[in-house]
Each structure stands twice: as C-alpha cells, then as structure tokens.
Design a protein around this motif. Structure first.
Motif, short mmCIF file in Angstrom:
data_model
loop_
_atom_site.label_atom_id
_atom_site.label_comp_id
_atom_site.label_asym_id
_atom_site.label_seq_id
_atom_site.Cartn_x
_atom_site.Cartn_y
_atom_site.Cartn_z
N THR A 42 45.06 68.67 106.02
CA THR A 42 44.56 67.37 105.57
C THR A 42 45.69 66.36 105.54
O THR A 42 46.87 66.72 105.46
CB THR A 42 43.96 67.47 104.15
OG1 THR A 42 43.45 66.17 103.76
CG2 THR A 42 45.00 67.90 103.11
N ASP A 74 40.48 65.61 109.32
CA ASP A 74 40.18 64.24 109.74
C ASP A 74 41.43 63.62 110.32
O ASP A 74 42.53 64.20 110.25
CB ASP A 74 39.63 63.40 108.58
CG ASP A 74 40.71 63.01 107.58
OD1 ASP A 74 40.54 61.96 106.93
OD2 ASP A 74 41.69 63.74 107.41
N ARG A 76 43.24 59.58 111.38
CA ARG A 76 43.15 58.13 111.54
C ARG A 76 43.18 57.85 113.04
O ARG A 76 44.07 58.36 113.75
CB ARG A 76 44.31 57.46 110.83
CG ARG A 76 44.30 57.66 109.30
CD ARG A 76 45.20 58.82 108.88
NE ARG A 76 45.23 59.04 107.43
CZ ARG A 76 46.17 58.57 106.61
NH1 ARG A 76 47.14 57.82 107.07
NH2 ARG A 76 46.13 58.83 105.31
N HIS A 154 36.00 60.91 98.07
CA HIS A 154 35.90 61.26 99.50
C HIS A 154 36.81 62.44 99.80
O HIS A 154 37.85 62.63 99.18
CB HIS A 154 36.24 60.05 100.39
CG HIS A 154 37.69 59.77 100.58
ND1 HIS A 154 38.36 58.77 99.90
CD2 HIS A 154 38.61 60.35 101.38
CE1 HIS A 154 39.62 58.74 100.28
NE2 HIS A 154 39.81 59.69 101.17
N SER A 157 37.25 62.37 106.04
CA SER A 157 36.87 60.95 106.09
C SER A 157 35.39 60.80 105.85
O SER A 157 34.68 60.04 106.53
CB SER A 157 37.30 60.32 107.42
OG SER A 157 38.72 60.14 107.46
N PHE A 159 33.03 59.45 103.29
CA PHE A 159 33.10 58.48 102.20
C PHE A 159 31.74 58.26 101.55
O PHE A 159 30.69 58.36 102.23
CB PHE A 159 33.65 57.15 102.74
CG PHE A 159 35.08 57.22 103.17
CD1 PHE A 159 35.40 57.45 104.51
CD2 PHE A 159 36.12 57.07 102.25
CE1 PHE A 159 36.73 57.54 104.93
CE2 PHE A 159 37.44 57.15 102.65
CZ PHE A 159 37.75 57.39 103.99
N VAL A 174 34.08 57.59 112.65
CA VAL A 174 33.96 56.79 111.42
C VAL A 174 34.39 55.37 111.72
O VAL A 174 35.47 55.14 112.28
CB VAL A 174 34.83 57.36 110.29
CG1 VAL A 174 34.76 56.49 109.04
CG2 VAL A 174 34.41 58.80 109.96
N SER A 177 35.92 52.51 107.55
CA SER A 177 36.42 53.34 106.46
C SER A 177 36.94 52.46 105.33
O SER A 177 37.73 51.53 105.58
CB SER A 177 37.56 54.24 106.96
OG SER A 177 38.28 54.78 105.87
N LYS A 179 39.08 53.31 103.29
CA LYS A 179 40.51 53.60 103.24
C LYS A 179 41.08 53.32 104.62
O LYS A 179 40.66 53.92 105.60
CB LYS A 179 40.76 55.05 102.83
CG LYS A 179 42.25 55.42 102.83
CD LYS A 179 42.52 56.83 102.36
CE LYS A 179 44.02 57.12 102.32
NZ LYS A 179 44.31 58.52 101.92
N SER A 182 40.46 51.59 109.49
CA SER A 182 38.98 51.61 109.41
C SER A 182 38.35 52.60 110.37
O SER A 182 37.25 53.10 110.10
CB SER A 182 38.44 50.19 109.67
OG SER A 182 38.75 49.81 111.00
N ARG A 184 38.24 56.18 112.19
CA ARG A 184 38.70 57.55 111.98
C ARG A 184 37.80 58.53 112.70
O ARG A 184 36.79 58.16 113.29
CB ARG A 184 38.67 57.87 110.47
CG ARG A 184 39.67 57.08 109.66
CD ARG A 184 39.34 57.10 108.16
NE ARG A 184 40.47 56.59 107.37
CZ ARG A 184 41.26 57.38 106.67
NH1 ARG A 184 41.06 58.69 106.65
NH2 ARG A 184 42.28 56.89 105.99
N THR A 186 36.23 62.53 111.72
CA THR A 186 36.16 63.51 110.63
C THR A 186 35.36 64.74 111.03
O THR A 186 34.48 64.66 111.90
CB THR A 186 35.53 62.88 109.38
OG1 THR A 186 35.63 63.78 108.27
CG2 THR A 186 34.04 62.53 109.60
#
Ligand SMILES: O=C(O)[C@H](O)[C@@H](O)[C@H](O)[C@H](O)COP(=O)(O)O
Length: 246
Positions: A42, A74, A76, A154, A157, A159, A174, A177, A179, A182, A184, A186
């Motif tokens: 992670t 996940d 980014r 979460h 990713s 959420f 995703v 996001s 976080k 934006s 991602r 997952t």
C-alpha cells in the motif's frame, strides 16, 4: 472462517516496526511450506514507513526474496518514476535493497503514451493479475494484502460514495479522488477479498472515527475499510491514537 483481530501499539513508530516484523514473520512462515509468496503493498505514510522498517529489520535477510511477488493495492496515475507514485516510494523505501527479481515486481502501469488513462492501466493490471492467478481464479491469492486507511475510512483508492465501491471486475480506474492526485487505479473489493490475510494499518488521532466506524461495521459507502477482509484473517494494526485509546 475468517477471523478479525485488532492490535494496538503505543505509537506510530512502534506500529511501523511491529508491522514490519509481523510481515517478515508471515513471509518466513509461508516460505516454510511454499517458495512463492504474493504480497500486496500500500501507499501512504504508514504503509511506506512499514516498508522502510522492513529494510531496517535484519530479519529481512532470512527471506528468500527470489520467491516473493510484489503487487499494489492502488496507485496514483502518474508518469513512471514520479515521486508521488506508490511504486516509486516503495522502491526507495525497500525494494531497491532487496534481491527481488524484476519480473516479480508488478507495478500498476504508469501514465505513458501507450497508457494514456486510468482505464487502460486498470485493464492491463487486471490482465497481469489474471496471468498470475491459480487455476480457476482471476487474481493471485495474496498471502498478505496491506492497506493504509484515510481519515474518511478509504482503503486503497476506494473512497466513500465513489462508484468504484460497487465496481465489478478486479481493478477499477478512479477519477476525482478526494485525495490527490485525482486520477488513480485501485483493486476492487473482489480482489482485496481474495487475499488470505488483509491487514489494515492506521495511525493518528485523525483516523480514530474512521477506525471506530469501520470496526462497527458501518456500510462501505461511508466506511470503505469495513468492507476490507481476507479469506482467513483480517488484522487491524493501530497505534493508540487511531484506536481512540491514547
Ligand atoms: O495511494 C494512497 O494514498 C494510499 O494507498 C492510500 O490508500 C493510503 O494508504 C491512505 O490514504 C492512508 O495514507 P496515510 O497513511 O498517509 O494517512
């Protein structure tokens, strides 16, 4: 029958050290019966700090890293080598110090001219997962799948209130996001729940409400972490602040 345990350590530093020691022991235990171990990593501060503690723990030299396969829960969706990618941070914290064969490291594909969007990356990762799945399955049977958890509960990713919570398939793109960044990619719950052991690792008072909500079993739409569990074991590894007992 899957069991759930909650373990509380006094502070975040000891939590990371203890989780690293626990992870190394889990790998060694598994390798006493099978050479191949599949771990899913992670991102996040606690997740990366745990990897750094693995590198610091001399026991890591007892592991046959040539048999270990590394995956991510996940990512980014950024260019290869971007410092914000979970893969980049994992390589810097641990992987560059380990003799894991390159073909055993399975990053979620980065943004590139041939991977222009999270949809393409997610589809490619689903193919990679399937290529390493045991007969009759679509994903590897992860021995340990690590998850950090945000203050909104979460995990990976996934959420609160986002469509990926009910995504079919084994990976999902995703957008939006909460976080950053934006975009991602997952794993979905189907993949997370294929793991033998799921470990949720969380530290800090800002996580206490999310921990309580998830352990209470609130719906995944408000507490995605409540839907993260393994086939054999679900382990919550907390510091006292996140456990609300500081
Ligand atoms: O890509 C990510 O950001 C992580 O995978 C994410 O799921 C993270 O684990 C949590 O947000 C907890 O992060 P912290 O430990 O930094 O709070």
């Amino acid at each position: 029958m899957s069991t759930r345990s909650v373990v509380v350590h006094p502070d975040a530093a000891l939590l990371a050290k203890a989780t690293a020691a626990r992870l190394l022991t889990a790998v060694l235990d598994r390798q006493s019966t099978a050479p191949r171990v599949d771990l899913c990593l992670t991102g996040g501060t606690v997740g990366i700090r745990t990897l750094a503690e693995v590198a610091q723990d001399p026991v890591h030299e007892a592991v046959d890293w040539t048999g270990v396969h590394l995956w991510w829960g996940d990512e980014r969706f950024l260019a290869d080598g971007d410092g914000d990618r979970n893969e980049t941070q994992a390589r810097a914290a641990l992987l560059r110090d380990l003799p894991v064969p390159a073909e055993n490291i399975h990053p979620i594909p980065a943004r590139s001219s041939s991977v222009p969007d999270p949809e393409t990356s997610a589809a490619l990762y689903a193919d990679e997962l399937a290529a390493h799945a045991p007969d009759g399955s679509s994903v590897p049977e992860f021995d340990v799948l690590l998850l950090g958890m945000g203050p909104d509960a979460h995990v990976a990713s996934l959420f609160p209130g986002h469509p990926e919570l009910s995504a079919s398939g084994f990976t999902a793109p995703v957008h939006g996001s909460p976080k950053p960044p934006s975009e991602r990619v997952t794993l979905t719950y189907a993949t997370i729940r294929s793991a033998r052991q799921v470990w949720v690792v969380a530290a800090g008072a800002e996580k206490a409400d999310a921990v309580a909500s998830s352990l209470r079993g609130d719906d995944v739409t408000v507490a995605p972490a409540s839907g993260a569990y393994g086939t054999e074991r679900t382990l919550w590894l907390l510091d006292a602040a996140a456990a609300g007992s500081a």
